[in-house]
Scaffold this motif. Structure first.
Motif, PDB file in Angstrom:
ATOM      1  N   ALA A  42      76.168  78.697 -38.120  1.00 13.31           N
ATOM      2  CA  ALA A  42      76.504  77.466 -36.660  1.00 13.31           C
ATOM      3  C   ALA A  42      74.469  76.190 -36.808  1.00 13.31           C
ATOM      4  O   ALA A  42      74.545  75.391 -37.107  1.00 13.31           O
ATOM      5  CB  ALA A  42      77.188  77.583 -35.827  1.00 13.31           C
ATOM      6  N   TYR A  43      74.026  77.167 -36.387  1.00 14.41           N
ATOM      7  CA  TYR A  43      72.730  76.808 -36.194  1.00 14.41           C
ATOM      8  C   TYR A  43      72.141  76.180 -37.801  1.00 14.41           C
ATOM      9  O   TYR A  43      71.445  75.476 -37.964  1.00 14.41           O
ATOM     10  CB  TYR A  43      71.703  78.170 -36.391  1.00 14.41           C
ATOM     11  CG  TYR A  43      71.733  78.342 -34.523  1.00 14.41           C
ATOM     12  CD1 TYR A  43      72.237  77.818 -33.944  1.00 14.41           C
ATOM     13  CD2 TYR A  43      71.235  79.695 -34.516  1.00 14.41           C
ATOM     14  CE1 TYR A  43      72.852  78.372 -32.278  1.00 14.41           C
ATOM     15  CE2 TYR A  43      71.612  80.540 -33.219  1.00 14.41           C
ATOM     16  CZ  TYR A  43      72.058  79.445 -32.002  1.00 14.41           C
ATOM     17  OH  TYR A  43      72.203  80.015 -30.254  1.00 14.41           O
ATOM     18  N   ILE A  45      73.982  74.982 -40.025  1.00 18.89           N
ATOM     19  CA  ILE A  45      74.795  73.497 -40.256  1.00 18.89           C
ATOM     20  C   ILE A  45      73.982  72.961 -39.344  1.00 18.89           C
ATOM     21  O   ILE A  45      73.976  71.434 -39.989  1.00 18.89           O
ATOM     22  CB  ILE A  45      76.241  74.059 -39.099  1.00 18.89           C
ATOM     23  CG1 ILE A  45      77.660  74.293 -40.662  1.00 18.89           C
ATOM     24  CG2 ILE A  45      77.147  72.384 -39.561  1.00 18.89           C
ATOM     25  CD1 ILE A  45      78.712  75.137 -39.659  1.00 18.89           C
ATOM     26  N   ARG A  46      73.918  73.395 -38.124  1.00 17.42           N
ATOM     27  CA  ARG A  46      73.405  72.062 -37.641  1.00 17.42           C
ATOM     28  C   ARG A  46      71.769  71.702 -37.741  1.00 17.42           C
ATOM     29  O   ARG A  46      71.129  70.385 -37.439  1.00 17.42           O
ATOM     30  CB  ARG A  46      73.183  72.558 -35.799  1.00 17.42           C
ATOM     31  CG  ARG A  46      71.928  71.591 -34.488  1.00 17.42           C
ATOM     32  CD  ARG A  46      72.637  72.358 -33.599  1.00 17.42           C
ATOM     33  NE  ARG A  46      71.305  73.680 -33.329  1.00 17.42           N
ATOM     34  CZ  ARG A  46      70.907  74.855 -32.342  1.00 17.42           C
ATOM     35  NH1 ARG A  46      71.775  74.767 -31.232  1.00 17.42           N
ATOM     36  NH2 ARG A  46      70.254  75.282 -32.248  1.00 17.42           N
ATOM     37  N   GLY A  49      72.560  69.106 -40.535  1.00 21.29           N
ATOM     38  CA  GLY A  49      72.525  68.127 -40.162  1.00 21.29           C
ATOM     39  C   GLY A  49      71.973  67.189 -38.944  1.00 21.29           C
ATOM     40  O   GLY A  49      72.022  66.079 -39.040  1.00 21.29           O
ATOM     41  N   PHE A  50      70.994  67.282 -37.814  1.00 20.41           N
ATOM     42  CA  PHE A  50      69.791  67.183 -38.104  1.00 20.41           C
ATOM     43  C   PHE A  50      68.882  66.358 -39.040  1.00 20.41           C
ATOM     44  O   PHE A  50      68.831  65.192 -38.245  1.00 20.41           O
ATOM     45  CB  PHE A  50      69.700  68.323 -37.151  1.00 20.41           C
ATOM     46  CG  PHE A  50      67.432  68.113 -36.364  1.00 20.41           C
ATOM     47  CD1 PHE A  50      67.977  66.964 -35.151  1.00 20.41           C
ATOM     48  CD2 PHE A  50      66.571  67.812 -36.789  1.00 20.41           C
ATOM     49  CE1 PHE A  50      66.422  66.425 -34.784  1.00 20.41           C
ATOM     50  CE2 PHE A  50      65.341  67.753 -36.559  1.00 20.41           C
ATOM     51  CZ  PHE A  50      65.217  66.614 -35.574  1.00 20.41           C
ATOM     52  N   LEU A  53      70.584  63.364 -40.482  1.00 23.37           N
ATOM     53  CA  LEU A  53      70.973  62.092 -39.481  1.00 23.37           C
ATOM     54  C   LEU A  53      69.762  61.792 -38.940  1.00 23.37           C
ATOM     55  O   LEU A  53      68.995  61.060 -39.190  1.00 23.37           O
ATOM     56  CB  LEU A  53      71.428  62.624 -38.430  1.00 23.37           C
ATOM     57  CG  LEU A  53      72.927  63.408 -37.647  1.00 23.37           C
ATOM     58  CD1 LEU A  53      73.381  63.926 -36.591  1.00 23.37           C
ATOM     59  CD2 LEU A  53      73.468  61.984 -38.047  1.00 23.37           C
ATOM     60  N   VAL A  54      67.902  62.630 -39.521  1.00 22.92           N
ATOM     61  CA  VAL A  54      66.485  62.266 -39.245  1.00 22.92           C
ATOM     62  C   VAL A  54      66.252  61.353 -40.573  1.00 22.92           C
ATOM     63  O   VAL A  54      65.935  60.616 -40.725  1.00 22.92           O
ATOM     64  CB  VAL A  54      65.664  63.651 -38.842  1.00 22.92           C
ATOM     65  CG1 VAL A  54      64.581  63.351 -38.864  1.00 22.92           C
ATOM     66  CG2 VAL A  54      65.995  63.768 -37.012  1.00 22.92           C
ATOM     67  N   GLY A  57      70.422  58.987 -42.119  1.00 19.67           N
ATOM     68  CA  GLY A  57      71.176  57.385 -40.737  1.00 19.67           C
ATOM     69  C   GLY A  57      70.189  57.199 -40.115  1.00 19.67           C
ATOM     70  O   GLY A  57      69.986  56.175 -40.480  1.00 19.67           O
ATOM     71  N   LEU A  58      68.967  58.084 -40.048  1.00 24.43           N
ATOM     72  CA  LEU A  58      68.198  57.119 -39.007  1.00 24.43           C
ATOM     73  C   LEU A  58      67.168  55.815 -40.061  1.00 24.43           C
ATOM     74  O   LEU A  58      67.060  53.943 -39.443  1.00 24.43           O
ATOM     75  CB  LEU A  58      66.910  57.783 -38.628  1.00 24.43           C
ATOM     76  CG  LEU A  58      66.021  57.354 -36.922  1.00 24.43           C
ATOM     77  CD1 LEU A  58      66.528  56.921 -35.802  1.00 24.43           C
ATOM     78  CD2 LEU A  58      65.240  58.479 -36.467  1.00 24.43           C
TER      79      LEU A  58
END
Lengths: 168, 336
Positions: A42-43, A45-46, A49-50, A53-54, A57-58
């Protein structure tokens, strides 16, 4: 493809992806594993994902802001003054030419209204708020000739839904 | 009266957090996040409660200010209110208040999932950073409700768009992912409580998607105040907030016993009806149907008719969840 369709398709894809993840979690929940390796996964994937997004996505969000209607400048636009009343629109020009920019100067004589421009197919093509004491300037180019409608998009009282005007 | 009630509740929460942890900053875990302390690190529910206390109090103050301004204007019409200022205050109040309800309800996920799975939800630095980010973002992104108010400063609208996107980070990759990880291969048997919590996590995460899409100015220009708006907020309220509350109610009705029992068919049917309803809202938004119209044009009514059936199902099942809770109250009172 319209903005509405692109938005709906992208949203659907993202929601279906999340649904697939939730269904997978549901399907595999009966298996018992140690939490530590699950957490490590999970870490990972996190972190992915982070950074997605940064880094993707940003900048995309910032870049998309360039497509805003606030700073649009049009040379020699046709000007339409639009005023909202409970419950009708008053437009000082009854006809505009397609293919040339139109600057709508939108305000209200009473309460807050929403100035929504709809094409002949019933698709919302642009909007701005109509507020007392303020003039919102909306520049729009009607791509095709036809009869467009102005619908009120902000609740303004009992007959809000009947607040429709036409722009031939 | 409701606002005063909530304010008293917030002040009581603040009092409790300050008395126990020494301040609201410590309630958010800043001593651990920025100072590296490992002492008195608040559990997830306290961190969430601190955030909710801060943002709800500020929201209520803004709501009270605009209410007083309106009353003065009513009594003395010569004292005029700037409409744009009033809209900012109203949206700061409304946006913050409704967001805080979800951030409070998610404590059901933090509290119950560890008991169901036997896996702890620890307060890590990432968790604390996420909640500090949420606190800041919830207070600053309300201009996304004003994207069609062209008289607003452009920088405020840019914040409304970009920060709305950033606000999705903690929901998606901290709370959402964290909840899914706790459930993943945990060996549990699904029952009503755990299924409702899984639905709530999905509903909150999925609801973020159309919300962020709508907070993009280029999209907002053609989708604001259409049915897309109730579509996105029903997604994370109907399928996020409410299942959290239902799960908590059933958990309480079971005497706070997390042992799985019974089936979860009612929860799954609720999900189906709920998804049907929000889908009809979102389809209405895609089709440019305006929201808040008392009478719809004939071409829009097919979506309304399907949505009405779905809404009836949601209401009936909500009644069932509430009935399950109320039916157990006499026994709970007898047991003390």
């Amino acid at each position: 493809m319209s903005v509405q369709t692109v938005s709906a398709v992208l949203s659907l894809l993202a929601i279906l992806s999340l649904a697939a993840v939730a269904l997978r979690v549901r399907a595999l929940a009966h298996e018992r594993r140690d939490y530590a390796p699950v957490q490590i996964g999970a870490y990972r994937i996190r972190a992915i994902g982070f950074w997605l997004l940064v880094l993707v996505g940003l900048p995309t969000s910032v870049w998309l802001f360039r497509a805003n209607p606030y700073t649009v400048q049009a040379a020699a636009p046709q000007v339409v003054n639009a005023t909202g009343y409970q419950w009708y629109w008053e437009l000082d020009t009854s006809q505009v030419t397609a293919g040339r920019p139109v600057k709508f100067r939108v305000t209200s004589a009473d309460v807050n209204h929403g100035f929504g421009l709809y094409d002949e197919a019933g698709t919302l093509v642009a909007q701005t708020q109509a507020m007392p004491g303020y003039i919102n300037r909306l520049t729009h180019v009607f791509e095709a000739p036809g009869t467009y409608r102005v619908l009120c998009l902000e609740y303004c009282g009992l007959v809000h839904h009947n607040m429709i005007a036409e722009i031939p | 009266m409701i606002g005063v009630g909530f304010l008293i509740w917030c002040l009581e929460l603040a009092r409790g957090i300050i008395a126990t942890y020494g301040g609201l900053g410590r309630g958010l875990g800043w001593h651990a996040l920025f100072g590296g302390s490992t002492q008195d690190v608040p559990p997830p529910t306290v961190v969430a409660a601190t955030m909710v206390t801060i943002v709800t109090t500020l929201a209520l103050i803004a709501g009270a200010v605009v209410l007083v301004m309106s009353l003065i204007n009513l009594a003395f019409p010569a004292v005029e209110i700037d409409p744009l200022l009033a809209k900012n205050l109203i949206y700061f109040f409304g946006h913050t208040f409704i967001n805080a309800t979800i951030y409070m309800a998610v404590t059901a996920v933090y509290e119950i999932l560890p008991r169901v799975t036997g896996r702890p939800w620890k307060t890590t630095k990432v968790f604390l950073a996420a909640w500090t980010l949420s606190t800041t973002m919830v207070l600053t992104i309300f201009p996304h409700h004003l994207l069609m108010d062209f008289a607003m400063p452009v920088w405020a609208l840019a914040i409304g768009q970009v920060f709305s996107f950033v606000n999705s980070f903690p929901v998606l990759i901290v709370t959402g992912l964290g909840a899914l990880a706790i459930l993943h291969r945990s060996g549990i048997r699904w029952d009503m409580v755990s299924t409702l919590l899984l639905i709530s996590v999905f509903g909150w995460m999925a609801g973020v998607v159309p919300a962020v899409v709508d907070a993009t100015v280029a999209v907002n220009l053609v989708m604001d105040n259409t049915m897309w708006v109730p579509g996105h907020f029903h997604f994370y309220l109907l399928l996020g907030l409410l299942p959290m509350i239902f799960a908590f109610m059933i958990y309480l009705a079971r005497g706070e016993d997390a042992t799985p029992r019974g089936g979860d068919l009612t929860a799954i049917i609720y999900l189906i009806f709920g998804l049907g309803l929000v889908t009809m809202f979102l389809v209405g938004g895609w089709a440019s149907v305006p929201r808040r119209w008392a009478e719809h044009l004939p071409e829009w009514q097919i979506w309304d008719q399907i949505a009405s059936v779905m809404a009836a199902g949601v209401i009936a099942l909500t009644g069932a969840f509430v009935a399950m809770f109320l039916a157990r109250i006499p026994a709970l009172l007898r047991e003390g």
